[in-house]
Design a protein around this motif. Structure first.
Motif, short mmCIF file in Angstrom:
data_model
loop_
_atom_site.label_atom_id
_atom_site.label_comp_id
_atom_site.label_asym_id
_atom_site.label_seq_id
_atom_site.Cartn_x
_atom_site.Cartn_y
_atom_site.Cartn_z
N HIS A 46 13.41 6.64 0.35
CA HIS A 46 12.94 7.95 -0.12
C HIS A 46 11.55 7.88 -0.76
N GLU A 47 10.93 6.71 -0.69
CA GLU A 47 9.56 6.51 -1.17
C GLU A 47 9.39 6.94 -2.63
N ARG A 48 10.20 6.38 -3.48
CA ARG A 48 10.15 6.75 -4.90
C ARG A 48 9.45 5.69 -5.76
N VAL A 49 9.32 4.46 -5.22
CA VAL A 49 8.72 3.37 -6.01
C VAL A 49 7.43 2.93 -5.33
N ASN A 50 6.30 3.30 -5.94
CA ASN A 50 4.98 2.94 -5.41
C ASN A 50 4.66 1.50 -5.80
N LEU A 51 4.50 0.65 -4.79
CA LEU A 51 4.24 -0.77 -5.02
C LEU A 51 2.75 -1.12 -4.95
N ALA A 52 1.89 -0.14 -4.79
CA ALA A 52 0.46 -0.42 -4.57
C ALA A 52 -0.18 -1.19 -5.73
N ASP A 53 0.25 -0.94 -6.95
CA ASP A 53 -0.33 -1.64 -8.11
C ASP A 53 0.61 -2.70 -8.68
N ASP A 54 1.70 -2.98 -7.99
CA ASP A 54 2.65 -4.00 -8.43
C ASP A 54 2.06 -5.37 -8.12
N PRO A 55 1.92 -6.24 -9.13
CA PRO A 55 1.34 -7.57 -8.90
C PRO A 55 2.05 -8.35 -7.79
N ALA A 56 3.34 -8.16 -7.64
CA ALA A 56 4.09 -8.87 -6.60
C ALA A 56 3.71 -8.41 -5.20
N SER A 57 3.12 -7.21 -5.09
CA SER A 57 2.73 -6.66 -3.78
C SER A 57 1.21 -6.64 -3.61
N ALA A 58 0.47 -7.26 -4.52
CA ALA A 58 -1.00 -7.19 -4.50
C ALA A 58 -1.58 -7.73 -3.19
N ARG A 59 -1.02 -8.84 -2.69
CA ARG A 59 -1.55 -9.42 -1.44
C ARG A 59 -1.35 -8.46 -0.27
N LEU A 60 -0.15 -7.89 -0.14
CA LEU A 60 0.15 -6.96 0.94
C LEU A 60 -0.71 -5.70 0.82
N ALA A 61 -0.84 -5.15 -0.37
CA ALA A 61 -1.67 -3.96 -0.58
C ALA A 61 -3.12 -4.25 -0.20
N GLY A 62 -3.61 -5.42 -0.58
CA GLY A 62 -4.98 -5.82 -0.23
C GLY A 62 -5.18 -5.92 1.27
N GLN A 63 -4.18 -6.46 1.99
CA GLN A 63 -4.27 -6.54 3.45
C GLN A 63 -4.33 -5.15 4.07
N PHE A 64 -3.51 -4.25 3.58
CA PHE A 64 -3.55 -2.88 4.09
C PHE A 64 -4.89 -2.21 3.78
N ARG A 65 -5.42 -2.42 2.59
CA ARG A 65 -6.71 -1.81 2.22
C ARG A 65 -7.83 -2.32 3.15
N ARG A 66 -7.82 -3.61 3.43
CA ARG A 66 -8.83 -4.16 4.35
C ARG A 66 -8.66 -3.59 5.76
N GLU A 67 -7.43 -3.43 6.18
CA GLU A 67 -7.20 -2.86 7.51
C GLU A 67 -7.65 -1.40 7.58
N VAL A 68 -7.40 -0.63 6.53
CA VAL A 68 -7.88 0.76 6.50
C VAL A 68 -9.40 0.78 6.59
N ALA A 69 -10.06 -0.07 5.84
CA ALA A 69 -11.53 -0.11 5.86
C ALA A 69 -12.06 -0.50 7.23
N ALA A 70 -11.36 -1.39 7.93
CA ALA A 70 -11.80 -1.81 9.25
C ALA A 70 -11.50 -0.77 10.32
N ARG A 71 -10.42 -0.03 10.14
CA ARG A 71 -9.96 0.92 11.16
C ARG A 71 -10.67 2.27 11.06
N TRP A 72 -10.96 2.74 9.84
CA TRP A 72 -11.52 4.08 9.65
C TRP A 72 -12.81 4.04 8.85
N ASP A 73 -13.77 4.87 9.24
CA ASP A 73 -14.95 5.14 8.42
C ASP A 73 -14.68 6.49 7.77
N LEU A 74 -14.06 6.47 6.61
CA LEU A 74 -13.58 7.71 5.98
C LEU A 74 -14.72 8.62 5.54
#
Length: 146
Positions: free
Chosen positions: A51-79
């Motif tokens: 139900h997408e109730r727990v945002n893990l974007a700033d969770d230290p345990a998910s920092a590596r995964l969030a960083g990978q997604f952020r880099r992929e967004v930057a590479a995929r889109w010129d926002l």
């Protein structure tokens, strides 16, 4: 970030009503990452949080995964460019809309050469008349004699 095989990945953009900046999303495997320059990032583990109730974007345990997604967004889109193109498109559509409100207005949909609203069953006809017209052989309009 390694991509999975098959069809377990979705990338999406949202630039419509309610969005003040482009919103992009990558959903891969159990993870869904949402990014918009106007809002904080969102990262969800759909397997444990469907139900997408727990945002893990700033969770230290998910920092590596969030960083990978952020880099992929930057590479995929010129926002920045995407935002500029959408706003220019909106300005063009507003100009066209303003221009179309001047002069004689004509519908954009197909209009047959005959008067279609009067040719088919519509609310302007009396039901008794419609039923009489639909019968074969035609019914005489005169009332029966007593």
């Amino acid at each position: 970030m390694p991509r999975t095989t098959g069809h377990d990945e979705v990338a999406a953009e949202y630039l419509a009503e309610g969005a003040i900046a482009p919103i992009v999303m990558i959903r891969r495997g159990p993870h869904k990452f949402i990014h918009s320059p106007a809002d904080p990032d969102q990262l969800f583990d759909l397997a444990s949080d469907p139900h997408e109730r727990v945002n893990l974007a700033d969770d230290p345990a998910s920092a590596r995964l969030a960083g990978q997604f952020r880099r992929e967004v930057a590479a995929r889109w010129d926002l920045t460019m995407l935002d500029r193109e959408v706003r220019q498109s909106q300005q063009r559509r507003i100009a066209v809309s303003d221009a179309l409100r001047t002069g004689i207005q004509a519908p954009w949909d197909f209009a047959p050469a005959y008067d279609a609203p009067r040719r088919y069953i519509r609310n302007h006809r009396d039901l008794a008349d419609l039923e009489r017209m639909a019968r074969y052989p035609p019914v005489d309009r005169r009332a029966p004699s007593a």
